[in-house]
Structures are given as C-alpha cells and as structure tokens.
Design an enzyme around this catalytic site. Structure first.
Site, short mmCIF file in Angstrom:
data_model
loop_
_atom_site.label_atom_id
_atom_site.label_comp_id
_atom_site.label_asym_id
_atom_site.label_seq_id
_atom_site.Cartn_x
_atom_site.Cartn_y
_atom_site.Cartn_z
N ASP A 183 9.55 -25.67 2.06
CA ASP A 183 8.03 -26.00 2.80
C ASP A 183 7.51 -26.47 1.78
O ASP A 183 7.91 -27.59 1.05
CB ASP A 183 7.94 -24.29 2.08
CG ASP A 183 6.32 -23.76 3.60
OD1 ASP A 183 6.45 -22.17 3.40
OD2 ASP A 183 5.30 -24.66 2.95
C1 GLC Z 1 2.50 -24.22 3.84
C2 GLC Z 1 3.06 -22.30 4.70
C3 GLC Z 1 4.16 -22.61 5.86
C4 GLC Z 1 3.68 -23.78 6.64
C5 GLC Z 1 3.15 -25.52 5.36
C6 GLC Z 1 2.68 -26.87 5.89
O1 GLC Z 1 2.30 -23.34 2.75
O2 GLC Z 1 4.18 -21.52 3.51
O3 GLC Z 1 3.95 -21.66 6.69
O4 GLC Z 1 3.62 -24.31 7.66
O5 GLC Z 1 2.90 -25.15 4.23
O6 GLC Z 1 1.29 -26.42 6.28
#
Ligand code: GLC
Length: 747
Positions: free
Chosen positions: A267
């Site tokens: 993430d």
């Molecule tokens: C965010 C979220 C995740 C998302 C990623 C990219 O913090 O936790 O669900 O896909 O970053 O934006």
C-alpha cells in the site's frame, strides 16, 4: 511466453530490474530532467541518479491523453521499451459511480455487482488504465472505522461472493490473458485491515490465527481463486508484525497456502512505514524486509530504488527473490498484452470513448442503487408516497451532489442526480418546497476534516434562519422528507469516528421538526452504519441511502414513489449505541448467553445499561410488501459426507406490491472442537414475486458447507448436530429444523 519473459528479465541490469519494482506518480514524468530531479525525485528522497525511465508502473494517472503521452515518452526514452503499467483507485466506478461497496453488498445481488464492476472496468479500459486497486474485501465489524464504506461489511460469505463477483467483473474469467474491455484486479488489503483496534485508522490488528482464517481470509481467497492478478498489502501490523514486512503472511500463507502467484504490491508508502512501525531500523532494513516478505512493487517510496542494489549484492537468495519479483511484474504486463500493444488500443479508441457515462451505464448504476437502499422503518405504510402529496424536502442532502463517497476519484459531482432532481421527475415543482434546514456538520467537525474542509459546502445564513425556514416549509406540507447524513469526508480513509451519529445540527433540526407533528420520512446518507436510535424514534419512515452514486436521486425517488419496491438487506449490523461496538450477528454463545427467557438475569453476557440487541440486525431490510415463508420439505435428518440436506421453502407475497425478498439460511453447529457462532449465514436465495404470488426456493446443504477452521487450523467438517434457521433477516428466522451429520466411515 515464459522463455520470452525470462529473456527480457535476463537482459536487464540490476538497476533496470529494481526499476520495474518501483511505482511512482505522474509528476515524475512531467517536465525536463532538472525539474524532476529537484522536484519530485528530491521530495521523495530518490537518489538523483535514479533513472525514472526504469520505473515499472505509475499510480493514479487516469486520463487517456496523459497516459498516451507518458507511455509514448517512456518508450522513447527507456532502454528496453518495457511498457509502463498504469494503476488507479477505481473502487466502485470510473465516471459512472455506483453505490459504495457496503451499499452494493446490501443488494445481495452479486450478478448486478459483477455487472457494475464490468462497467467500471470498461470505462477504465476506454481511458487506458491497466490495473484497478479493487476489490477491497476487508471484513469489518466496527463502524467507527471510516473505510467500512468501501468494504462488503461484516459477513464472510458475502465478502467471498463480493470478491469473486468483483474480480470476474473487472478481469473476466480467462485463465491468463486479460481480454478487451477488462483490466487487472488488485484485491486488498492483505490482511485484516478492517479490524483495527478501536476502529482507529491504521491501528494495530491483533487476532488469533483462528479468527483470521475463519472470518477474514476467505474473502481474499475468493478473489485469488477468481484469478485476481494482484494483491495489495495492508498498512496494519498483524499480531505485532507489519503486514508489509510479514513473511509468514505473504509467503507461507498467501503464496504457498492460498496459491497466489501474481503481483504483491505494497500500500502507499507502506514499505518505508516499516521504519515508523519500529520493525525496520532504517531504509536498508526496510528494503530487505520488504523483499524477503515478498513485496513485488514498492508503491511511492524511494526504499527499493535506493537500497535494493546494495541489499542484494553478493546475496544469491535475495538476488533470486528480486528476479522472481521482476518476473511477476513482467508476467502481468504480458497478461495485459502490453508487449504487443502498450496502449491496449487506446490510440485508436480515443475518439470512440462514448461508453463512458453512457445511458446504459447510468441505468445499471441506478438499478444497483435501487437494490442497495435499505428501508428500515415504514410506520403505517407511510411509504410509498402518492404523487399528490405536498412535500417539504428539508436537510443538507436535499439537493446535495456530493453523494459519491470518498473513493470516487474520477466521479464528477456535476453528473450526480441529487434527491431534489429525482423527486421533480415524479411531481410538479409547486408540490415541492426545498430548504437546507441546518448546517451539514458543526464547525468543530469541519476543522477535524483537515484538507477536505475546502471541499465542504459553504454554509450561508444563520442556523436559526435555516431552522425557521424549515419549520415554515414543514407547516405548509403534508409530509416532510428529511435528507440527512454525515459528510462523505467523515468516512473513508482517515475517517474514523468515536461517535458515529448524525451531525448535531441535523439532530437538532430533526427534533424541532418532530414537534410539528408532521409525518417525517428520514433519508440517511452515510458511509457506515450510524447510531440511529434517536433518529428511528423520531421518524415515521427511515431509509438508509448510503452514498448511492451518480444516479442516487433517481433511485431514491423511485423508491419513495413506489416505482421500485425496496429490497435491500443490511450487510452490517446497526448498533443501538456506540458502547455495543463491535456488535455483529455471528457471535459466539458464551457459557452464559443472554437468553430471552432469562429476562434481565444479571449473570449473563449482557449490558445492564442498554437493550441487549442491535438497533437493526444483519440481513434486515423492509419491503412495501409482506412475505410469508413456510418449510415445504427437508430431504433428510441424517446426512453423510456424500449426501445433502435438500430443502424447499415456499414464499408468498402477501402484500399489495410486487417485490423481491431475500430468503436467508443460517446454521449453527451445536458442538465442535472450536465453538461455533450462534448463527452463520450459509446460503441465500432471492425471489421476485408479484403481489399475491407464491413461489418456492430450494437450498442444498452439503458437507463442504459445514466446514470450519478447527482447533488445529485445519479447514474441516466435524460430525454432529446442526440447527438450521431460515428467514428474512439474521434475527427473523421462523423456519427451523435440525439434522445430524455423520461421516460415511462412521456409519
Ligand atoms: C491508499 C489506500 C489504498 C489505495 C492506495 C493507492 O492509502 O490505502 O486502498 O489503493 O493508497 O491510492
């Protein structure tokens, strides 16, 4: 294909291999090298000589022209011409925004959910996106957590069905390659991100392995079994170890046991956060721990880019892990056909992108919204309304277009059909008065929203003036429709709330209007189950609208006027008070259950200061019709491993409206090596019946439906007695019977 990919891999230098594992945003590819080096490169802490034209993928560039420009520029300047992957957060719609996932799951219509995902994928495909970070399948039992809005709710079976439907809709069902109109799905967040202690965002998750395997993993497994090409790791620690650095979780469990062979992406910045977690001492350690734990792509940090070369130097095992990771990224690009066409037809399709926000797509969004909305209360059958009724539409959501939820990054609120617009398709303007009635949220709550403050509507006029206008309009109307709700920015990522109720100004408005003695229809917009105990008491009719997406106003108007008979069933329990949280239907009995026949007997699993049941239970939802069910037949009372208990249920629509009912089958395994919940949703059927019509639904209980995670973490069934409960919600199961299950070898 395998050999071709290996050849590509073997032609790469270490820097070029590492680049494939780096995900950056579009700003790293805009402007000349100097601006990139002194700008985003420096800001992220990337080494000045990092070559952005080694990078493997780009995050959240979602515009066709820009995708074409960046890919063209990249292919010109990169050494080996390995196309970029474009990945984005299209969670429940690109430009056609569907209801939030928690709402969609309340439809219990997984064909419609798959179609919605297919439409979203098509619009992404038309815009040139290759991967979407969806489905999010984190099971959630705590509505204080803001991201419950993007989850399938509290139940494991619904999470599994949601996961499978979403992956099939996004990706299709071909074994390897991803076909036209489809893109790659990324299931998230692995694992158990939906169970943060106290519902506080990013907080630690601490649960037994049994709890993890029984309730939280099946949703991810269903997505993997459906072929999800990517998995995203979670921000949280799991039993003390960050998911993103957790070798047991990502290699032993995800790769070996769950058989995932796709790309594992972190993430956002989660690899670097291993340091803040207190798990990696520094960036070098973070790189090593991330690679060892199987992280293939490092989203938006400099850790892999700056550290991996040193980390793997002279270490054959880590070098092999690097090669394995790069191979998986190249395989994903191959499955998307990027080596044959890095634009996946985008260049020729540009002028043809007429499918985005097409009438057909909007129709599907409206239909799913109609099935996702849940009718919670309807005293004296106040609803549906007659078209002659004079309506006072009051509340901050009366004509609010911001009803798309927090993860609609490409949704345009200008496309939204709001409630006022929807209603005016059923009545003359002279029959409808509209006013705001109160502020959306109090000032202190605005400050708490930080950067989103500027996105909130500007409140004009004093609260007293708003209230007086509302009272005047209400007095002149036959029925008041109160459109209330939390701001979309009070849920979603970073949206944890300690007191998930309607904002105070709106509760004040409700109380004041209640004094007028008018009939009140309350519509609640929210990203979570709010505490609606007082709202329920004050309402004559109560509708949970969630955030219903682009077509929400039309969907709600169709329900208010009975063009559509509501059929939504709650995918998550509504607590009576925040002190009950977590409260969910599939709880354990305990040794002293709070049995109705014991009244307020003290020494039982109960509170002494609250009614000991939720406000609205899992699986609950009213219709304008009434349905009667009866047990027609049960094929056997003794079942062997190869046999099934076949059940037929008769369902009659005894109401005046045609409508759909969801017949739910719950089971309880009375005695087992691990105590089993008092009820577990095992299956369900949806049936549409005209007024006065009777139909039947069939169920078949088979051995695999009896399996659970036993005391040795083995997924198995055990002989014993089972109680079956069938009805229209987890608390309303009038049809019951029992059967015994014996293994063949026992007979
Ligand atoms: C965010 C979220 C995740 C998302 C990623 C990219 O913090 O936790 O669900 O896909 O970053 O934006």
């Amino acid at each position: 294909m395998h050999n071709k990919l290996l050849e590509k891999l073997n032609n790469l230098t270490v820097e070029e291999k590492i680049g494939q594992l780096v995900q950056l945003t579009g700003d790293f590819f805009e402007g000349d090298l100097d601006t990139v080096v002194t700008g985003p490169l420096k800001k992220l802490g990337l080494h000045p000589n990092y070559n952005v034209y080694n990078t493997g993928s780009i995050l959240n560039v979602t515009d066709a022209d820009k995708i074409i420009r960046l890919q063209t520029d990249y292919l010109e300047k990169s050494n080996h011409k390995i196309p970029l992957l474009f990945m984005a957060d299209i969670i429940y719609g690109f430009r056609t925004i569907f209801p939030i996932p928690l709402a969609q799951t309340c439809s219990w219509n997984f064909e419609a959910i798959e179609q919605a995902a297919s439409i979203s994928a098509r619009e992404c495909y038309d815009e040139g996106i290759h991967v979407t970070f969806s489905p999010m399948v984190d099971v959630v039992r705590d509505p204080r957590w803001g991201r419950v809005m993007e989850s399938p709710g509290e139940d494991t079976l619904l999470a599994k069905k949601y996961a499978e439907s979403m992956v099939y809709g996004i990706q299709g069902q071909e074994a390897e390659s991803i076909p036209t109109d489809k893109i790659a799905a990324c299931v998230k967040h692995f694992a158990a991100y939906g169970a943060p202690i106290a519902g506080r965002e990013y907080n630690a998750v601490d649960m037994s392995e049994h709890m993890l395997r029984e309730y939280y993993l099946p949703g991810y497994q269903a997505a993997i079994d459906a072929g999800a090409k990517l998995v995203m790791t979670a921000f949280n620690t799991l039993n003390g170890i960050p998911a993103t650095g957790n070798e047991w979780l990502n290699r032993d469990l995800l790769r070996e046991e769950m058989k995932f062979d796709g790309v594992l992406i972190s993430d956002y910045a989660a690899v670097e956060e291993l340091i803040m977690h207190g798990y990696a001492e520094n960036a070098t350690e973070a790189a090593k721990l991330g690679l060892a734990a199987g992280i293939d792509i490092d989203m938006k940090t400099a850790v892999y880019a700056n550290q991996l070369k040193n980390v793997i130097s002279g270490n054959e095992h880590l070098e092999q892990l690097l090669n394995d990771a790069v191979y998986r990224v190249l395989k994903l690009k191959s499955d998307l056909g990027l080596f044959e066409d890095p634009f996946r037809g985008l260049k020729t399709r540009q002028e043809q992108a007429t499918r985005i926000l097409s009438d057909a797509h909007k129709k599907a969004a409206q239909s799913l919204a109609e099935e996702s909305i849940v009718l919670l209360k309807n005293e004296k059958n106040l609803l549906p309304l007659s078209k002659q009724t004079k309506i006072a539409l009051i509340g901050p959501y009366s004509e609010e277009n911001s009803t798309l939820g927090m993860w609609a990054i490409k949704g345009d609120e200008a496309d939204t059909v709001n409630l006022k617009t929807g209603l005016l398709k059923h009545m003359g303007a002279e029959q409808l008065s509209v006013c705001r009635g109160s502020y959306l949220i109090p000032d202190h709550a605005r400050e708490a929203l930080g950067k989103y403050v500027d996105k909130l509507p500007v409140e004009t006029g004093s609260e007293e003036a708003l209230l007086q206008e509302a009272i005047q309009n209400a007095k002149e109307a036959d029925v008041v429709i109160l459109a209330l709700g939390e701001s979309i920015y009070q849920s979603g990522e970073g949206g944890s709330r300690t007191n998930p109720t309607l904002p105070e100004p709106q509760l004040k408005l409700l109380r004041e209007l209640k004094q007028l003695g008018k009939q009140l229809v309350v519509i609640v917009y929210s990203g979570r189950p709010l505490i609606l105990t007082e709202v329920t008491e004050q309402s004559d009719a109560l509708i949970q609208a969630w955030y219903p997406g682009t077509m929400g106003g039309d969907a709600l108007a169709n329900i208010l006027y009975g063009v559509v008979n509501p059929s939504g069933k709650l995918a998550m329990t509504f607590p009576r008070s925040v002190g009950q949280i977590p409260v969910y239907y599939n709880e354990l009995s305990t040794g002293r259950p709070d049995l109705p026949e014991n009244g307020s007997y003290r020494f039982a699993t109960r509170y002494i200061d609250e009614v000991n049941k939720p406000l609205y239970p899992f699986g609950y939802g009213k219709s304008y019709s009434t349905f009667d069910c009866s047990l027609v037949s049960v094929s056997r009372e003794e079942m062997g491993t190869e046999e099934s208990v076949d059940i037929e249920v008769s369902v009659s629509n005894t109401g005046k409206f045609d409508g759909k009912e969801t017949i739910q089958l719950y089971m309880r395994d009375r005695f087992a090596s691990v105590t089993r919940p008092v009820k577990m949703l095992t299956d369900f059927r949806q049936i549409f019946l005209q007024s006065g019509e009777t139909g039947t639904v069939q169920f078949s209980i088979r051995e695999e439906m009896l399996r659970f995670v036993g005391s040795h973490m083995k997924y198995q069934s055990e002989p014993g007695d089972f109680d079956v409960y069938i009805g229209t919600s987890s608390q309303d199961t009038p049809l019951t019977f029992s059967f015994s299950f014996h293994r063949e070898e026992q007979l």
